[in-house]
Design a protein around this motif. Structure first.
Motif, short mmCIF file in Angstrom:
data_model
loop_
_atom_site.label_atom_id
_atom_site.label_comp_id
_atom_site.label_asym_id
_atom_site.label_seq_id
_atom_site.Cartn_x
_atom_site.Cartn_y
_atom_site.Cartn_z
N HIS A 21 0.80 -1.29 0.06
CA HIS A 21 0.14 0.06 -0.08
C HIS A 21 0.82 1.28 0.05
CE1 HIS A 21 -3.07 -2.88 1.20
NE2 HIS A 21 -3.99 -2.03 0.73
N ILE A 243 4.31 5.54 8.45
CA ILE A 243 4.09 4.29 8.95
C ILE A 243 3.81 3.98 10.28
CG2 ILE A 243 4.58 1.84 8.60
CD1 ILE A 243 5.45 2.48 5.49
N SER A 244 4.92 4.46 10.85
CA SER A 244 5.03 4.51 12.45
C SER A 244 3.66 5.25 13.02
CB SER A 244 6.53 4.98 12.70
OG SER A 244 7.54 4.18 12.25
N ALA A 246 1.00 6.04 11.79
CA ALA A 246 -0.20 5.32 11.42
C ALA A 246 -0.43 3.91 12.25
CB ALA A 246 -0.38 5.03 9.88
N GLY A 247 0.93 3.44 12.48
CA GLY A 247 0.61 2.23 13.01
C GLY A 247 0.45 0.78 12.11
N THR A 248 0.57 1.29 10.84
CA THR A 248 0.43 0.19 9.75
C THR A 248 0.90 0.52 8.35
OG1 THR A 248 -1.44 -1.09 8.68
CG2 THR A 248 -1.85 1.20 9.14
N ASP A 249 1.23 -0.45 7.68
CA ASP A 249 1.51 -0.22 6.28
C ASP A 249 0.55 -0.77 5.38
OD1 ASP A 249 2.05 -2.86 6.73
OD2 ASP A 249 4.32 -2.80 6.05
N LYS A 250 -0.60 -1.16 5.81
CA LYS A 250 -1.74 -1.87 5.12
C LYS A 250 -2.69 -1.28 4.75
CE LYS A 250 0.91 -5.81 5.05
NZ LYS A 250 1.52 -6.25 3.69
N ASP A 251 -2.64 0.04 5.14
CA ASP A 251 -3.97 1.03 5.03
C ASP A 251 -3.40 2.26 4.56
OD1 ASP A 251 -6.01 2.76 5.33
OD2 ASP A 251 -7.00 1.75 6.94
N LYS A 254 -4.74 5.90 6.02
CA LYS A 254 -4.09 6.11 7.41
C LYS A 254 -2.71 6.53 7.09
CE LYS A 254 -6.84 2.94 10.47
NZ LYS A 254 -6.66 1.99 11.31
N VAL A 255 -2.08 5.70 6.21
CA VAL A 255 -0.75 6.36 5.87
C VAL A 255 -0.48 7.81 5.13
CG1 VAL A 255 1.49 5.99 4.78
CG2 VAL A 255 0.49 3.96 5.76
#
Length: 311
Positions: A21, A243-244, A246-251, A254-255
Motif C-alpha cells: 500500500h 507508517i510508524s 499510522a501504526g500500519t503499512d496496510k492502510d 491512514k498512511v
C-alpha cells in the motif's frame, strides 16, 4: 514499468495484488499517468518525481511528490545563471513525450519571464545519435542550451557531439541529470567550459558524509551519485515516519493522513516542509533546499544552496 503508461498501470496492479500500500515511485510522467488511477482505486500511497504539470492533484489524494518542479525553483536559479553568464537566448531540448514536453515547456516559460529568448527542440526517446540535433543547435547558435528533461545518458552524448561540433555556449541542466552527466559528456570537467545544473537536494550538506557512510554500512557499496537517489532518500524517511505514526503499512488512507500531519525532516538534509497548493491545489510536495552548481571557464565554482519556501 518500462517508463510507459501501461507499464505504470501494470506495476500498480501488481503491488495491489501483493498487498502493498506504500510505493516509493513511480518516476516519470508516462508511468505516473498509468499508476495513479489504480492507486486511487486501491489506496496506494505513492511518491513520484516527475515534472509533469499534473504530477499530483486533488483528484489523486494518495499521490505525493518527491521534489519541487520548475515553477518553484526555476525563477530563482534561472536568474542566478542568467546574471552570471549574461545569457540572452537558450534552446531547450527534451524527449517528445510527456516526460519531456511538460517540463521543457514549463522551463521555457520561466526563461522567457526572465528575459531570455527561447526555442525548443524535441527528439524521439531512445535516440542514440544526436549529431543532427547538434547541427541544428550550431546553426541556431543560442548563447545557452538547456538539457533538463533529457535522461543523463542522452545529455552526455549530446554534450560530446556539441563539443565535437565546436559549440562554445553555456550548458544548463536544471533537471535531474546532475553534474556527472555534464562532465562525462565534455570528456572531463576542464573541458566543460561554462555550465550550470540543478542539485535537486543540497548535496553539499555537512551531513552528506554520514549518509555515504550509512549507505556503505548497510549496502556494502558506495552510495549512488545520481541526484534522484537523494530525493528518494528524503521521501523514504517521511514514508517510514508516517507508517510508524499510522501504526500500519496496510492502510493507504491512514498512511496518507499521517504524512499530511508530519513536518518533513531528514537526518541528512535537515528540516523541510510541504508545498504544492499553488501549483497543484494540494500540499503534498516535499520542500527541501536545492542547489545550483556552477562551472565557469572549465573550473568548478561550487554549489550554492537555495532555500525553498514551504506553503
Amino acid at each position: 514499468s518500462l517508463y510507459t503508461s501501461s507499464g505504470g498501470a501494470a506495476a500498480a496492479n501488481f503491488f495491489a495484488s501483493k498487498g502493498i500500500h506504500v510505493v516509493l515511485g513511480p518516476v516519470g510522467g508516462p508511468e505516473v499517468t498509468g499508476f495513479r488511477p489504480i492507486g486511487l482505486r486501491d489506496k496506494l500511497v505513492s511518491f513520484n518525481m516527475t515534472y509533469a504539470k499534473d504530477a499530483i492533484g486533488t483528484e489523486y489524494p494518495y499521490a505525493f511528490h518527491q521534489l519541487q518542479a520548475p515553477p518553484t525553483w526555476g525563477p530563482i536559479l534561472i536568474k542566478l545563471a542568467k546574471d552570471r553568464f549574461k545569457m540572452t537566448s537558450v534552446m531547450l531540448l527534451g524527449p517528445n513525450d510527456q516526460g519531456g514536453t511538460d517540463g521543457t515547456k514549463a522551463l521555457a516559460a520561466l526563461y522567457k519571464e526572465a528575459g531570455v529568448g527561447t526555442a525548443e527542440e524535441y527528439y524521439q526517446r531512445g535516440t542514440i545519435n544526436f549529431a543532427p540535433l547538434a547541427t541544428r543547435i550550431m546553426n541556431a547558435n543560442p548563447s545557452g542550451v538547456e538539457l533538463s528533461t533529457m535522461p543523463p545518458a542522452d545529455q552526455s552524448i549530446l554534450i560530446r557531439q556539441l563539443k565535437e561540433a565546436g559549440y562554445g555556449g553555456v550548458i544548463g541542466s536544471l533537471g535531474g541529470g546532475g553534474e556527472k552527466a555534464l562532465t562525462d559528456g565534455a570528456g572531463g570537467a576542464e573541458k566543460l567550459g561554462n555550465a550550470y545544473w540543478l542539485n535537486i537536494v543540497a548535496l553539499e550538506s555537512p551531513n552528506m558524509p554520514q549518509l555515504q557512510r550509512d549507505f556503505k554500512r548497510v549496502m556494502n557499496a558506495d552510495a549512488p551519485t545520481f541526484p534522484h537517489f537523494f530525493v528518494a532518500q528524503t521521501s523514504a524517511e517521511q514514508i517510514l515516519k508516517a507508517i510508524s505514526a499510522a501504526g500500519t503499512d496496510k492502510d493507504g488512507e491512514k498512511v496518507a493522513a499521517a504524512l499530511r500531519k508530519i513536518t518533513p525532516e531528514s537526518r541528512y538534509f535537515g528540516k523541510g516542509g510541504w508545498r504544492g497548493k499553488t501549483q497543484y491545489g494540494i500540499n503534498q510536495e516535499l520542500a527541501f533546499p536545492v542547489g545550483l552548481g556552477i562551472y565557469q571557464n572549465g573550473k568548478r565554482v561550487g554549489v550554492e544552496t537555495v532555500q525553498i519556501p514551504s506553503e
